[in-house]
Write a protein that holds these residues in place. Structure first.
Motif, PDB file in Angstrom:
ATOM      1  N   GLU A  33       0.835  -1.202   0.000  1.00  0.00           N
ATOM      2  CA  GLU A  33       0.000   0.000   0.000  1.00  0.00           C
ATOM      3  C   GLU A  33       0.871   1.254   0.000  1.00  0.00           C
ATOM      4  N   ILE A  34       1.957   1.211   0.773  1.00  0.00           N
ATOM      5  CA  ILE A  34       2.880   2.347   0.796  1.00  0.00           C
ATOM      6  C   ILE A  34       3.443   2.598  -0.595  1.00  0.00           C
ATOM      7  N   GLN A  35       3.860   1.542  -1.272  1.00  0.00           N
ATOM      8  CA  GLN A  35       4.432   1.684  -2.618  1.00  0.00           C
ATOM      9  C   GLN A  35       3.415   2.278  -3.597  1.00  0.00           C
ATOM     10  N   ARG A  36       2.171   1.833  -3.499  1.00  0.00           N
ATOM     11  CA  ARG A  36       1.121   2.343  -4.396  1.00  0.00           C
ATOM     12  C   ARG A  36       0.869   3.836  -4.144  1.00  0.00           C
ATOM     13  N   GLU A  37       0.724   4.203  -2.875  1.00  0.00           N
ATOM     14  CA  GLU A  37       0.419   5.598  -2.540  1.00  0.00           C
ATOM     15  C   GLU A  37       1.580   6.519  -2.892  1.00  0.00           C
ATOM     16  N   VAL A  38       2.805   6.074  -2.626  1.00  0.00           N
ATOM     17  CA  VAL A  38       3.987   6.881  -2.949  1.00  0.00           C
ATOM     18  C   VAL A  38       4.088   7.080  -4.457  1.00  0.00           C
ATOM     19  N   ALA A  39       3.870   6.022  -5.221  1.00  0.00           N
ATOM     20  CA  ALA A  39       3.944   6.124  -6.688  1.00  0.00           C
ATOM     21  C   ALA A  39       2.906   7.111  -7.216  1.00  0.00           C
ATOM     22  N   LYS A  40       1.700   7.074  -6.649  1.00  0.00           N
ATOM     23  CA  LYS A  40       0.637   7.983  -7.108  1.00  0.00           C
ATOM     24  C   LYS A  40       0.995   9.439  -6.858  1.00  0.00           C
ATOM     25  N   VAL A  41       1.488   9.731  -5.654  1.00  0.00           N
ATOM     26  CA  VAL A  41       1.743  11.126  -5.315  1.00  0.00           C
ATOM     27  C   VAL A  41       3.005  11.645  -6.005  1.00  0.00           C
ATOM     28  N   VAL A  95       3.004  15.079  -8.418  1.00  0.00           N
ATOM     29  CA  VAL A  95       3.870  16.270  -8.323  1.00  0.00           C
ATOM     30  C   VAL A  95       4.938  16.283  -9.414  1.00  0.00           C
ATOM     31  N   ASP A  96       4.798  15.411 -10.397  1.00  0.00           N
ATOM     32  CA  ASP A  96       5.660  15.414 -11.583  1.00  0.00           C
ATOM     33  C   ASP A  96       7.121  15.128 -11.242  1.00  0.00           C
ATOM     34  N   LEU A  97       7.337  14.064 -10.437  1.00  0.00           N
ATOM     35  CA  LEU A  97       8.698  13.653 -10.088  1.00  0.00           C
ATOM     36  C   LEU A  97       8.999  12.218 -10.508  1.00  0.00           C
ATOM     37  N   LYS A  98       8.190  11.697 -11.412  1.00  0.00           N
ATOM     38  CA  LYS A  98       8.423  10.327 -11.882  1.00  0.00           C
ATOM     39  C   LYS A  98       9.800  10.256 -12.532  1.00  0.00           C
ATOM     40  N   GLY A  99      10.558   9.219 -12.184  1.00  0.00           N
ATOM     41  CA  GLY A  99      11.927   9.074 -12.670  1.00  0.00           C
ATOM     42  C   GLY A  99      12.963   9.584 -11.681  1.00  0.00           C
ATOM     43  N   LYS A 100      12.513  10.276 -10.629  1.00  0.00           N
ATOM     44  CA  LYS A 100      13.428  10.822  -9.622  1.00  0.00           C
ATOM     45  C   LYS A 100      13.360  10.041  -8.308  1.00  0.00           C
ATOM     46  N   GLU A 101      12.664   8.900  -8.316  1.00  0.00           N
ATOM     47  CA  GLU A 101      12.391   8.183  -7.070  1.00  0.00           C
ATOM     48  C   GLU A 101      13.655   7.813  -6.288  1.00  0.00           C
ATOM     49  N   TYR A 157      18.638  11.429  -4.315  1.00  0.00           N
ATOM     50  CA  TYR A 157      18.719  12.006  -2.975  1.00  0.00           C
ATOM     51  C   TYR A 157      18.511  13.525  -3.074  1.00  0.00           C
ATOM     52  N   PRO A 158      18.135  14.176  -1.963  1.00  0.00           N
ATOM     53  CA  PRO A 158      17.860  15.612  -2.024  1.00  0.00           C
ATOM     54  C   PRO A 158      18.971  16.449  -2.653  1.00  0.00           C
ATOM     55  N   HIS A 159      20.246  16.109  -2.374  1.00  0.00           N
ATOM     56  CA  HIS A 159      21.344  16.909  -2.911  1.00  0.00           C
ATOM     57  C   HIS A 159      21.468  16.788  -4.435  1.00  0.00           C
ATOM     58  N   GLN A 160      20.795  15.802  -5.022  1.00  0.00           N
ATOM     59  CA  GLN A 160      20.821  15.618  -6.475  1.00  0.00           C
ATOM     60  C   GLN A 160      19.670  16.334  -7.179  1.00  0.00           C
ATOM     61  N   LEU A 161      18.848  17.051  -6.424  1.00  0.00           N
ATOM     62  CA  LEU A 161      17.655  17.699  -6.965  1.00  0.00           C
ATOM     63  C   LEU A 161      17.805  19.218  -6.954  1.00  0.00           C
ATOM     64  N   SER A 162      17.060  19.877  -7.831  1.00  0.00           N
ATOM     65  CA  SER A 162      16.986  21.337  -7.814  1.00  0.00           C
ATOM     66  C   SER A 162      16.102  21.788  -6.647  1.00  0.00           C
ATOM     67  N   GLY A 163      16.115  23.101  -6.375  1.00  0.00           N
ATOM     68  CA  GLY A 163      15.283  23.631  -5.298  1.00  0.00           C
ATOM     69  C   GLY A 163      13.810  23.361  -5.534  1.00  0.00           C
ATOM     70  N   GLY A 164      13.358  23.551  -6.774  1.00  0.00           N
ATOM     71  CA  GLY A 164      11.960  23.304  -7.096  1.00  0.00           C
ATOM     72  C   GLY A 164      11.576  21.849  -6.930  1.00  0.00           C
ATOM     73  N   GLN A 165      12.484  20.951  -7.302  1.00  0.00           N
ATOM     74  CA  GLN A 165      12.212  19.518  -7.140  1.00  0.00           C
ATOM     75  C   GLN A 165      12.170  19.133  -5.668  1.00  0.00           C
ATOM     76  N   ARG A 166      13.072  19.685  -4.878  1.00  0.00           N
ATOM     77  CA  ARG A 166      13.064  19.383  -3.434  1.00  0.00           C
ATOM     78  C   ARG A 166      11.760  19.865  -2.796  1.00  0.00           C
ATOM     79  N   GLN A 167      11.279  21.028  -3.237  1.00  0.00           N
ATOM     80  CA  GLN A 167      10.035  21.522  -2.665  1.00  0.00           C
ATOM     81  C   GLN A 167       8.864  20.636  -3.067  1.00  0.00           C
TER      82      GLN A 167
END
Length: 339
Positions: A109-117, A121-127, A130-140
């Motif tokens: 259930e956790i995997q399903r809900e996490v994948a949906k959200v 928020v348009d972060l598919k492929g970034k699963e 880590y935070p340091h590998q993301l832009s500010g907008g992606q981290r937000q």
């Protein structure tokens, strides 16, 4: 009863009273913005709703339940901070899943809900990033996904866009609003940015010195400011004292009056104007600013300095400093304001 009701909320830090007897109602699915200058109490009020700053008096009702003395975990509230507050040693997936793991939900259930959200928020492929590998907008957006995945009763956003550059900020505020509407999620957003509040809100609670000085739709607050503070904070209103109001507009009032810069026109030869337009007044341009599609002039009219906004239709529209012109005022859009 409204979905969210605050009654007589009071918060003090030692001898300093941040706010006292705050009251408001919010309907389910509304997007409310707490707007005001730095130090007015808006972030403290938001954190009090979340339970991070316990209140010293009053009640908070959410969906029929009084929560003022519940722990933050018991309130069913999601919160997104300006600083992201992500776990640096966890991936995007891990950060988003954290709240669901605390609830001890089934792994599938956790995997399903996490994948949906994450897709929401348009972060598919970034699963696996880590935070340091993301832009500010992606981290937000990770922080937003983490708040959304637990299906909160209310979403609280504490200046989540202020650390981002202008382009990303514009995109993300629209994305937040779209998601909020899609989920019909009751949301309270804190900002000191008037434009952001006007664009995003169903209603604005404008705060000053620990008080909600006016609550209403963006249009209501912009076009009908309740007092001088609101007029000066919203939309670059011109404030004209009573004596000058009589001289310029032939208005008898004991109050200062407010008129927006876009409600002042330059007289055009051969054009007919309605009865709601004043007699022309001679003016001199003192200075100007080019604001993209608007040119903002500072003009002197009878020793009264006013701001006038004109559409920037072409280079021919730009009037030089020192130019003489005749101004007209839309009398329907001039209103007295109390101190």
């Amino acid at each position: 009863m409204s979905y969210v009701t605050a009654t007589n909320l009071t918060k003090r830090f030692g001898d300093n009273t941040v706010f006292e007897d705050i009251q408001f109602n919010i309907e389910q699915g509304e997007f409310i913005t707490l707007l005001g200058p730095s130090g007015c109490g808006k972030s403290t009020l938001l954190r009090s709703l979340a339970g991070l700053n316990p209140v010293d008096g009053g009640e908070i009702w959410v969906n029929g339940q009084e929560i003022a003395h519940h722990t933050p975990q018991e309130r069913g509230i999601g919160m997104v901070f300006q600083s992201y507050a992500l776990f640096p040693n966890m991936t995007v997936e891990g950060n988003v899943a954290f709240g669901l793991k605390m609830k001890k939900l089934d792994k599938d259930e956790i995997q399903r809900e996490v994948a949906k959200v994450i897709e929401l928020v348009d972060l598919k492929g970034k699963e696996k990033h880590y935070p340091h590998q993301l832009s500010g907008g992606q981290r937000q957006r990770v922080a937003l996904a983490r708040a959304l995945v637990v299906k909160p009763q209310i979403l609280l956003l504490d200046e989540p866009l202020s650390a981002l550059d202008a382009k990303i900020r514009k995109h993300l505020r629209q994305q937040i609003r779209d998601i909020q509407k899609e989920m019909n999620l009751t949301t309270i957003f804190v900002t000191h940015d008037q434009e952001e509040a006007m664009i995003m809100s169903d209603r604005i609670f404008l705060m000053n010195k620990g008080e909600i000085v006016q609550a209403g739709t963006p249009e209501e607050i912009y076009t009908h400011p309740a007092n001088e503070f609101v007029a000066s904070f919203m939309g670059h209103y011109n404030l004209v004292d009573a004596t000058k109001a009589k001289q310029l507009f032939n208005m008898d009032t004991e109050w200062r009056v407010a008129i927006r810069p876009e409600s002042i026109y330059v007289k055009e030869a051969g054009r007919q104007y309605g009865q709601h337009i004043s007699a022309p007044q001679s003016a001199t341009i003192k200075s100007h600013q080019l604001l993209g599609n608007v040119i903002r002039y500072q003009v002197d009219v009878e020793e009264c300095e006013l701001t006038v906004d004109l559409l920037n239709r072409s280079s021919e529209r730009l009037l030089a400093n020192g130019s003489q012109l005749e101004l007209l005022f839309n009398l329907n859009e001039i209103q007295p304001v109390s101190a």
